[in-house]
Design a protein around this motif. Structure first.
Motif, PDB file in Angstrom:
ATOM      1  N   ASN A 180     -22.606 -18.844   6.194  1.00  0.00           N
ATOM      2  CA  ASN A 180     -22.105 -19.908   7.063  1.00  0.00           C
ATOM      3  C   ASN A 180     -21.292 -20.889   6.226  1.00  0.00           C
ATOM      4  OD1 ASN A 180     -23.935 -21.949   6.027  1.00  0.00           O
ATOM      5  ND2 ASN A 180     -25.529 -21.120   7.362  1.00  0.00           N
ATOM      6  N   TYR A 181     -20.570 -21.782   6.889  1.00  0.00           N
ATOM      7  CA  TYR A 181     -19.658 -22.676   6.170  1.00  0.00           C
ATOM      8  C   TYR A 181     -19.307 -23.861   7.063  1.00  0.00           C
ATOM      9  CZ  TYR A 181     -16.433 -19.898   8.963  1.00  0.00           C
ATOM     10  OH  TYR A 181     -15.816 -19.263  10.001  1.00  0.00           O
ATOM     11  N   LEU A 182     -18.611 -24.861   6.466  1.00  0.00           N
ATOM     12  CA  LEU A 182     -18.230 -26.064   7.217  1.00  0.00           C
ATOM     13  C   LEU A 182     -16.929 -25.898   8.002  1.00  0.00           C
ATOM     14  CD1 LEU A 182     -19.085 -29.076   4.883  1.00  0.00           C
ATOM     15  CD2 LEU A 182     -20.202 -28.386   6.994  1.00  0.00           C
ATOM     16  N   GLY A 183     -16.029 -25.120   7.512  1.00  0.00           N
ATOM     17  CA  GLY A 183     -14.742 -24.935   8.169  1.00  0.00           C
ATOM     18  C   GLY A 183     -13.870 -24.029   7.332  1.00  0.00           C
ATOM     19  N   ILE A 184     -12.654 -23.823   7.799  1.00  0.00           N
ATOM     20  CA  ILE A 184     -11.699 -22.985   7.077  1.00  0.00           C
ATOM     21  C   ILE A 184     -10.436 -23.795   6.833  1.00  0.00           C
ATOM     22  CG2 ILE A 184     -10.207 -20.951   7.235  1.00  0.00           C
ATOM     23  CD1 ILE A 184     -12.429 -19.546   8.734  1.00  0.00           C
ATOM     24  N   ASP A 185      -9.976 -23.764   5.600  1.00  0.00           N
ATOM     25  CA  ASP A 185      -8.727 -24.407   5.224  1.00  0.00           C
ATOM     26  C   ASP A 185      -7.716 -23.306   4.933  1.00  0.00           C
ATOM     27  OD1 ASP A 185      -7.006 -26.558   4.432  1.00  0.00           O
ATOM     28  OD2 ASP A 185      -7.366 -25.983   2.352  1.00  0.00           O
ATOM     29  N   VAL A 186      -6.597 -23.322   5.634  1.00  0.00           N
ATOM     30  CA  VAL A 186      -5.576 -22.304   5.425  1.00  0.00           C
ATOM     31  C   VAL A 186      -4.644 -22.793   4.321  1.00  0.00           C
ATOM     32  CG1 VAL A 186      -3.678 -21.013   6.479  1.00  0.00           C
ATOM     33  CG2 VAL A 186      -5.749 -21.485   7.782  1.00  0.00           C
ATOM     34  N   GLN A 187      -4.515 -21.979   3.289  1.00  0.00           N
ATOM     35  CA  GLN A 187      -3.703 -22.330   2.135  1.00  0.00           C
ATOM     36  C   GLN A 187      -2.605 -21.290   1.944  1.00  0.00           C
ATOM     37  OE1 GLN A 187      -6.441 -22.686  -1.145  1.00  0.00           O
ATOM     38  NE2 GLN A 187      -7.441 -24.462  -0.240  1.00  0.00           N
ATOM     39  N   GLN A 188      -1.478 -21.757   1.437  1.00  0.00           N
ATOM     40  CA  GLN A 188      -0.369 -20.852   1.159  1.00  0.00           C
ATOM     41  C   GLN A 188      -0.487 -20.315  -0.260  1.00  0.00           C
ATOM     42  OE1 GLN A 188       3.290 -22.143   3.912  1.00  0.00           O
ATOM     43  NE2 GLN A 188       3.240 -23.139   1.954  1.00  0.00           N
ATOM     44  N   GLU A 189      -0.088 -19.076  -0.412  1.00  0.00           N
ATOM     45  CA  GLU A 189      -0.115 -18.440  -1.728  1.00  0.00           C
ATOM     46  C   GLU A 189       1.201 -17.704  -1.930  1.00  0.00           C
ATOM     47  OE1 GLU A 189      -2.572 -14.749  -3.695  1.00  0.00           O
ATOM     48  OE2 GLU A 189      -3.672 -16.174  -2.446  1.00  0.00           O
ATOM     49  N   ARG A 190       1.781 -17.868  -3.111  1.00  0.00           N
ATOM     50  CA  ARG A 190       3.013 -17.150  -3.433  1.00  0.00           C
ATOM     51  C   ARG A 190       2.631 -15.809  -4.038  1.00  0.00           C
ATOM     52  NH1 ARG A 190       7.465 -19.572  -7.417  1.00  0.00           N
ATOM     53  NH2 ARG A 190       5.892 -18.939  -8.924  1.00  0.00           N
ATOM     54  N   THR A 191       3.262 -14.769  -3.580  1.00  0.00           N
ATOM     55  CA  THR A 191       2.930 -13.426  -4.042  1.00  0.00           C
ATOM     56  C   THR A 191       4.204 -12.616  -4.194  1.00  0.00           C
ATOM     57  OG1 THR A 191       1.535 -11.505  -3.617  1.00  0.00           O
ATOM     58  CG2 THR A 191       2.562 -12.540  -1.699  1.00  0.00           C
ATOM     59  N   TRP A 192       4.102 -11.445  -4.777  1.00  0.00           N
ATOM     60  CA  TRP A 192       5.257 -10.560  -4.910  1.00  0.00           C
ATOM     61  C   TRP A 192       4.863  -9.152  -4.512  1.00  0.00           C
ATOM     62  CZ3 TRP A 192       3.397 -13.529  -8.919  1.00  0.00           C
ATOM     63  CH2 TRP A 192       2.547 -12.879  -9.801  1.00  0.00           C
ATOM     64  N   ALA A 193       5.869  -8.343  -4.269  1.00  0.00           N
ATOM     65  CA  ALA A 193       5.641  -6.983  -3.801  1.00  0.00           C
ATOM     66  C   ALA A 193       4.903  -6.165  -4.848  1.00  0.00           C
ATOM     67  CB  ALA A 193       6.974  -6.326  -3.456  1.00  0.00           C
ATOM     68  N   LYS A 194       4.128  -5.202  -4.390  1.00  0.00           N
ATOM     69  CA  LYS A 194       3.337  -4.354  -5.273  1.00  0.00           C
ATOM     70  C   LYS A 194       4.205  -3.499  -6.190  1.00  0.00           C
ATOM     71  CE  LYS A 194      -0.558  -1.177  -5.016  1.00  0.00           C
ATOM     72  NZ  LYS A 194      -1.449  -0.458  -4.135  1.00  0.00           N
ATOM     73  N   GLY A 195       5.408  -3.209  -5.775  1.00  0.00           N
ATOM     74  CA  GLY A 195       6.272  -2.317  -6.530  1.00  0.00           C
ATOM     75  C   GLY A 195       6.819  -2.884  -7.824  1.00  0.00           C
ATOM     76  N   GLY A 196       6.542  -4.115  -8.141  1.00  0.00           N
ATOM     77  CA  GLY A 196       7.039  -4.699  -9.382  1.00  0.00           C
ATOM     78  C   GLY A 196       8.087  -5.761  -9.128  1.00  0.00           C
ATOM     79  N   PHE A 197       8.666  -6.243 -10.190  1.00  0.00           N
ATOM     80  CA  PHE A 197       9.644  -7.322 -10.098  1.00  0.00           C
ATOM     81  C   PHE A 197      11.056  -6.777 -10.017  1.00  0.00           C
ATOM     82  CE2 PHE A 197       6.118  -9.127 -12.561  1.00  0.00           C
ATOM     83  CZ  PHE A 197       5.795 -10.180 -11.728  1.00  0.00           C
ATOM     84  N   GLN A 198      11.884  -7.475  -9.278  1.00  0.00           N
ATOM     85  CA  GLN A 198      13.306  -7.192  -9.247  1.00  0.00           C
ATOM     86  C   GLN A 198      14.016  -8.500  -9.579  1.00  0.00           C
ATOM     87  OE1 GLN A 198      14.172  -5.729  -5.374  1.00  0.00           O
ATOM     88  NE2 GLN A 198      13.297  -3.725  -5.753  1.00  0.00           N
ATOM     89  N   PHE A 199      15.038  -8.402 -10.374  1.00  0.00           N
ATOM     90  CA  PHE A 199      15.788  -9.589 -10.733  1.00  0.00           C
ATOM     91  C   PHE A 199      17.202  -9.471 -10.194  1.00  0.00           C
ATOM     92  CE2 PHE A 199      12.450  -9.252 -13.889  1.00  0.00           C
ATOM     93  CZ  PHE A 199      11.952 -10.549 -13.904  1.00  0.00           C
ATOM     94  N   SER A 200      17.742 -10.569  -9.809  1.00  0.00           N
ATOM     95  CA  SER A 200      19.105 -10.603  -9.298  1.00  0.00           C
ATOM     96  C   SER A 200      19.972 -11.365 -10.293  1.00  0.00           C
ATOM     97  CB  SER A 200      19.122 -11.286  -7.930  1.00  0.00           C
ATOM     98  OG  SER A 200      20.439 -11.540  -7.538  1.00  0.00           O
ATOM     99  N   LYS A 201      20.960 -10.675 -10.859  1.00  0.00           N
ATOM    100  CA  LYS A 201      21.857 -11.321 -11.817  1.00  0.00           C
ATOM    101  C   LYS A 201      22.727 -12.368 -11.134  1.00  0.00           C
ATOM    102  CE  LYS A 201      21.876  -7.493 -14.992  1.00  0.00           C
ATOM    103  NZ  LYS A 201      22.607  -6.469 -15.692  1.00  0.00           N
ATOM    104  N   GLU A 202      23.051 -12.125  -9.875  1.00  0.00           N
ATOM    105  CA  GLU A 202      23.877 -13.087  -9.142  1.00  0.00           C
ATOM    106  C   GLU A 202      23.151 -14.412  -8.953  1.00  0.00           C
ATOM    107  OE1 GLU A 202      23.153  -9.960  -7.331  1.00  0.00           O
ATOM    108  OE2 GLU A 202      24.686  -9.109  -8.623  1.00  0.00           O
ATOM    109  N   LYS A 203      21.861 -14.367  -8.896  1.00  0.00           N
ATOM    110  CA  LYS A 203      21.072 -15.578  -8.639  1.00  0.00           C
ATOM    111  C   LYS A 203      20.499 -16.161  -9.926  1.00  0.00           C
ATOM    112  CE  LYS A 203      19.738 -14.184  -3.995  1.00  0.00           C
ATOM    113  NZ  LYS A 203      18.632 -13.922  -3.096  1.00  0.00           N
ATOM    114  N   GLY A 204      20.928 -15.678 -11.057  1.00  0.00           N
ATOM    115  CA  GLY A 204      20.473 -16.250 -12.314  1.00  0.00           C
ATOM    116  C   GLY A 204      19.076 -15.809 -12.729  1.00  0.00           C
ATOM    117  N   ASN A 205      18.774 -14.520 -12.597  1.00  0.00           N
ATOM    118  CA  ASN A 205      17.484 -13.934 -12.992  1.00  0.00           C
ATOM    119  C   ASN A 205      16.291 -14.491 -12.214  1.00  0.00           C
ATOM    120  OD1 ASN A 205      18.333 -11.990 -14.707  1.00  0.00           O
ATOM    121  ND2 ASN A 205      17.962 -13.159 -16.572  1.00  0.00           N
TER     122      ASN A 205
END
Length: 191
Positions: A64-89
């Protein structure tokens, strides 16, 4: 009447809801512990069970608990990182998801023996993601009927015929897990 030995864990923190591997804004995840989560907790408390499959010592649980707080989390795709040279890495595959965090949770674990309960009472727990810890607060002897009266969510583990699917067991070759959700009292406490 058979006695249960119950360890109550609590914490001033929140923790991510157990069944929240997906976006809560789309699914509003359930508030129960799956069999593999309970098995993982048991393996943490009793490391001698690391090479065994199945739940051996925790016979019941409630949350049991008092309530739920919804929080944002930054994540990335499972496939790995992609960099864009046009956007400055800059990383181009980042995303934002929302996760619900239980506030001031209470977790009750029931054992058959006082010895197992005492071992559990001497340890802390992290639920699922290791962010915040729950500390043991009480060790209580009670009957099964008294345990039923504790307000909370409890998933009674079952099979395909009597329960609904709650996921895949990471300890048992991704076998399907099933359960029946039992809600007693008001699992969302007022204080």
């Amino acid at each position: 009447m058979k006695k249960l030995y119950v360890v109550k864990y609590s914490g001033p923190f929140g923790f991510i809801k157990p069944w929240t591997a997906v976006r809560d804004s789309e699914t509003f995840s359930q508030q129960f512990l799956t069999p593999s989560i309970v098995e993982g907790i048991e393996k943490k408390l009793f490391p001698e069970l690391l090479n065994e499959i199945g739940i051996k010592k925790i016979i019941r649980h409630k949350l049991n608990y008092l309530g739920i707080d919804v929080q944002q989390e930054r994540t990335w795709a499972k496939g790995g990182f992609q960099f864009s040279k046009e956007k400055g890495n800059y990383k181009t595959n980042l995303g934002i998801l929302k996760r619900g965090v239980m506030l001031n949770p209470n977790l009750y674990l029931a054992f058959d023996t006082i010895g197992d309960a005492k071992i559990a009472f001497e340890q802390n727990l992290c639920l699922c993601r290791n962010e915040d810890i729950l500390l043991p607060e009480d060790l209580i002897e009670m009957s099964a009927d008294e345990f039923d009266e504790i307000a909370g969510f409890e998933l009674k583990f079952s099979d395909k015929e009597t329960g609904f699917k709650v996921g895949h067991n990471r300890y048992d070759n991704a076998a399907e897990m099933f359960g029946e959700l039992v809600v007693s009292g008001n699992p969302i406490r007022g204080k």
